[in-house]
Design a protein around this motif. Structure first.
Motif, PDB file in Angstrom:
ATOM      1  N   GLU A 139       0.838  -1.201   0.000  1.00 60.57           N
ATOM      2  CA  GLU A 139       0.000   0.000   0.000  1.00 60.57           C
ATOM      3  C   GLU A 139       0.868   1.244   0.000  1.00 60.57           C
ATOM      4  O   GLU A 139       1.953   1.261   0.571  1.00 60.57           O
ATOM      5  N   CYS A 140       0.363   2.306  -0.603  1.00 61.03           N
ATOM      6  CA  CYS A 140       1.096   3.572  -0.664  1.00 61.03           C
ATOM      7  C   CYS A 140       1.283   4.139   0.744  1.00 61.03           C
ATOM      8  O   CYS A 140       0.322   4.225   1.518  1.00 61.03           O
ATOM      9  N   ARG A 141       2.513   4.525   1.076  1.00 58.71           N
ATOM     10  CA  ARG A 141       2.776   5.016   2.436  1.00 58.71           C
ATOM     11  C   ARG A 141       2.143   6.388   2.685  1.00 58.71           C
ATOM     12  O   ARG A 141       1.987   6.788   3.829  1.00 58.71           O
ATOM     13  N   VAL A 142       1.741   7.068   1.614  1.00 62.70           N
ATOM     14  CA  VAL A 142       1.108   8.380   1.784  1.00 62.70           C
ATOM     15  C   VAL A 142      -0.412   8.257   1.852  1.00 62.70           C
ATOM     16  O   VAL A 142      -1.047   8.783   2.761  1.00 62.70           O
ATOM     17  N   CYS A 143      -1.025   7.559   0.861  1.00 61.70           N
ATOM     18  CA  CYS A 143      -2.490   7.627   0.759  1.00 61.70           C
ATOM     19  C   CYS A 143      -3.181   6.288   0.990  1.00 61.70           C
ATOM     20  O   CYS A 143      -4.401   6.230   1.030  1.00 61.70           O
ATOM     21  N   GLY A 144      -2.418   5.203   1.089  1.00 64.56           N
ATOM     22  CA  GLY A 144      -3.021   3.893   1.375  1.00 64.56           C
ATOM     23  C   GLY A 144      -3.528   3.155   0.144  1.00 64.56           C
ATOM     24  O   GLY A 144      -3.939   2.001   0.238  1.00 64.56           O
ATOM     25  N   SER A 191       4.910   4.362  -9.382  1.00 64.64           N
ATOM     26  CA  SER A 191       4.247   5.619  -9.032  1.00 64.64           C
ATOM     27  C   SER A 191       2.800   5.319  -8.629  1.00 64.64           C
ATOM     28  O   SER A 191       2.107   4.557  -9.319  1.00 64.64           O
ATOM     29  N   CYS A 192       2.361   5.922  -7.526  1.00 64.85           N
ATOM     30  CA  CYS A 192       0.994   5.711  -7.029  1.00 64.85           C
ATOM     31  C   CYS A 192       0.034   6.545  -7.883  1.00 64.85           C
ATOM     32  O   CYS A 192       0.157   7.768  -7.920  1.00 64.85           O
ATOM     33  N   ARG A 193      -0.898   5.891  -8.540  1.00 62.18           N
ATOM     34  CA  ARG A 193      -1.804   6.640  -9.426  1.00 62.18           C
ATOM     35  C   ARG A 193      -2.762   7.531  -8.634  1.00 62.18           C
ATOM     36  O   ARG A 193      -3.377   8.424  -9.205  1.00 62.18           O
ATOM     37  N   SER A 194      -2.861   7.311  -7.332  1.00 66.24           N
ATOM     38  CA  SER A 194      -3.792   8.116  -6.555  1.00 66.24           C
ATOM     39  C   SER A 194      -3.145   9.421  -6.066  1.00 66.24           C
ATOM     40  O   SER A 194      -3.699  10.506  -6.258  1.00 66.24           O
ATOM     41  N   CYS A 195      -1.931   9.345  -5.449  1.00 63.72           N
ATOM     42  CA  CYS A 195      -1.338  10.580  -4.904  1.00 63.72           C
ATOM     43  C   CYS A 195      -0.030  10.943  -5.602  1.00 63.72           C
ATOM     44  O   CYS A 195       0.591  11.944  -5.286  1.00 63.72           O
ATOM     45  N   ARG A 196       0.413  10.088  -6.543  1.00 61.69           N
ATOM     46  CA  ARG A 196       1.636  10.289  -7.338  1.00 61.69           C
ATOM     47  C   ARG A 196       2.920  10.299  -6.520  1.00 61.69           C
ATOM     48  O   ARG A 196       3.916  10.915  -6.916  1.00 61.69           O
TER      49      ARG A 196
HETATM   50 ZN    ZN Z   1      -0.513   7.216  -2.876  1.00 61.90          ZN
END
Ligand code: ZN
Ligand code: TMP
Length: 433
Positions: free
Chosen positions: A12-17, A55-60
């Motif tokens: 999971e993305c460490r910023v936005c999950g 790259s996280c497509r949600s928060c980049r």
């Molecule tokens: Zn993210």
């Protein structure tokens, strides 16, 4: 235990999950960039870990796919902040911006995470502040102590923050210069900062700027320590989720383009300055939210590696002797990804005692002192420590004037000589007048 047992895969993305990842680049199993080796007959058992970026497509957020255990990376860490004019000037600027923009009075308490040998804190101390460093690298923390900077040899976490707040009181400034991008559990850091920071305090972090990395193809700044490659928008998302707020940002030139980001309490007294929204808008215009931007970056990385390798091999075929200038961690990514080794570079010259006499991880090129390099001057230096280009070209005027050349990476791999530098300087002077 194999090397891959000490690496955790990011889910999971460490910023936005979120868990919607776009693949960006894949450099395969690569040794740790700061694991300089003693010379040996064989390096077959050198540990390697995956070095891939998504790259996280949600928060980049751009992140490595694998996180090497921080105990493996940092307990015996030998990286020391470079003793250079460029860095000294930069650290003075950081102190000045913190103090002037956020009214930090004399006697304030300043805490630095990843404080290394304490050089940045000395500047605050000399301005009348109380200081505390926190750095898990035991031997480096001991050097800071010897230099009079109290330093806890610990990782920063919510619990370290709590005990520091109890023993020393809350901090007016918390600094995290080029350490924040190394941290996996950023949520724990945010909780710790909220506890340790005074209501009107600022948390100032410095990270390489994802926009600069993408636009200038600075792919060699990718190595296992650099887990995250941040845009301002991504940091705004992160801190908002944890009751903090980005209040100001400054673009700075160190390490190929970085951002100094100031963060305050979500309900604190500082208004957000316009620069924050301006950079977030710039990131949108530059395509940081589009898959195509990351595909273009990957294509540029391929072009640079191919053209640099062809340039170096062409010079070698012409009988030129080449050495590396500097043995920075990022040079190890560059050489490993390009497949360059001791047949291409005779040695690397570096001013750091701890690196001299070692061989580079991955490429196994030997590291020599600047004195050795002067006695065995090559025809060309490959400028691996390119974040100090100006300072180094100035320092190496005699080498250039005696016909020596530098291979530079930016804006694209090319050879510079005393003549080409003089020509570029006169074009720049004509433009200025
Ligand atoms: Zn993210
Ligand atoms: P850094 O970018 O991580 O500070 O690493 C720069 C490396 O380059 C470091 O190992 C010191 C080395 N260096 C030199 O050898 N000569 C120089 O003039 C400068 C500025 C750096």
């Amino acid at each position: 235990m194999s090397a891959s047992d000490s690496a955790r895969q990011v889910v999971e993305c460490r910023v936005c999950g979120a868990a919607d990842w776009q693949e960006v680049v894949s450099f395969g199993p690569v040794p740790l960039a700061n694991s300089y080796l003693d010379p040996a007959d064989s390096y077959d058992d050198e540990p390697r870990y995956p070095l891939d970026v998504v790259s996280c497509r949600s928060c980049r957020l751009m992140t490595l796919t694998h996180v090497v255990d921080p105990e493996v990376l940092y307990r015996d860490y030998s990286y020391v902040t470079s003793d250079s004019e460029t860095m000294d000037r930069h650290m003075r600027l950081v102190a000045k911006l913190c103090r002037e923009r956020f009214d930090v009075p004399e006697g304030s308490f300043v805490v630095e995470l990843g404080s290394n040998t304490g050089e940045q804190l000395m500047i605050f101390r000399d301005a009348g502040m109380r200081t505390l460093g926190i750095d898990p690298a035991r031997s480096i923390a001991a050097v800071a102590e010897e230099q009079g900077i109290e330093t806890l040899p610990e990782f920063f976490s919510a619990s370290t923050a709590k005990s520091v707040a109890e023993s020393h009181g809350q901090a007016r400034v918390i600094l995290g210069r080029h350490v924040f991008a190394h941290i996996d559990h950023v949520a724990g850091i945010a909780v710790g900062v909220r506890n340790l920071l005074e209501p009107e305090g600022v948390f100032a972090i410095e990270v390489p700027y994802a926009l600069d990395m993408l636009e200038r193809t600075e792919f060699d700044t990718i190595y296992h320590e650099h887990l995250s490659y941040y845009a301002v928008g991504t940091l705004a998302t992160l801190f908002e989720r944890h009751g903090l707020r980005v209040i100001d940002v400054e673009r700075i030139s160190v390490h190929g383009g970085s951002i100094l980001v100031f963060v305050g309490h979500g309900d604190g007294p500082w208004q957000q300055r316009p620069a924050v929204k301006e950079l977030i808008a710039l990131e949108e215009r530059a395509g940081l939210h589009d898959d195509a931007t990351y595909r273009e970056f990957a294509a540029k990385v391929r072009n640079v590696t191919e053209s640099l390798t062809a340039l170096v091999r062409g010079l070698r075929a012409d009988g030129k002797r080449i050495a590396g200038y500097g043995a920075p961690a990022k040079g190890n990514t560059l050489l490993t990804v390009c497949g360059l080794g001791p047949d291409d570079l005779e040695f690397c010259s570096d001013t750091t005692d701890l690196k001299q006499g070692k061989v580079l991880p991955g490429s196994h090129v030997p590291v020599r002192t600047p004195e050795y390099a002067r006695e065995h001057a090559p025809d060309h230096y490959l400028l691996l420590a390119w974040n100090y280009t100006e300072e180094i070209l100035r320092k190496e005027r005699a080498f250039l004037e005696s016909g020596g050349k530098f291979i530079v990476l930016h804006p694209e791999p090319s050879v510079v000589s005393a003549e080409s530098l003089a020509a570029a300087e006169s074009v720049a002077a004509a433009r200025r007048s």
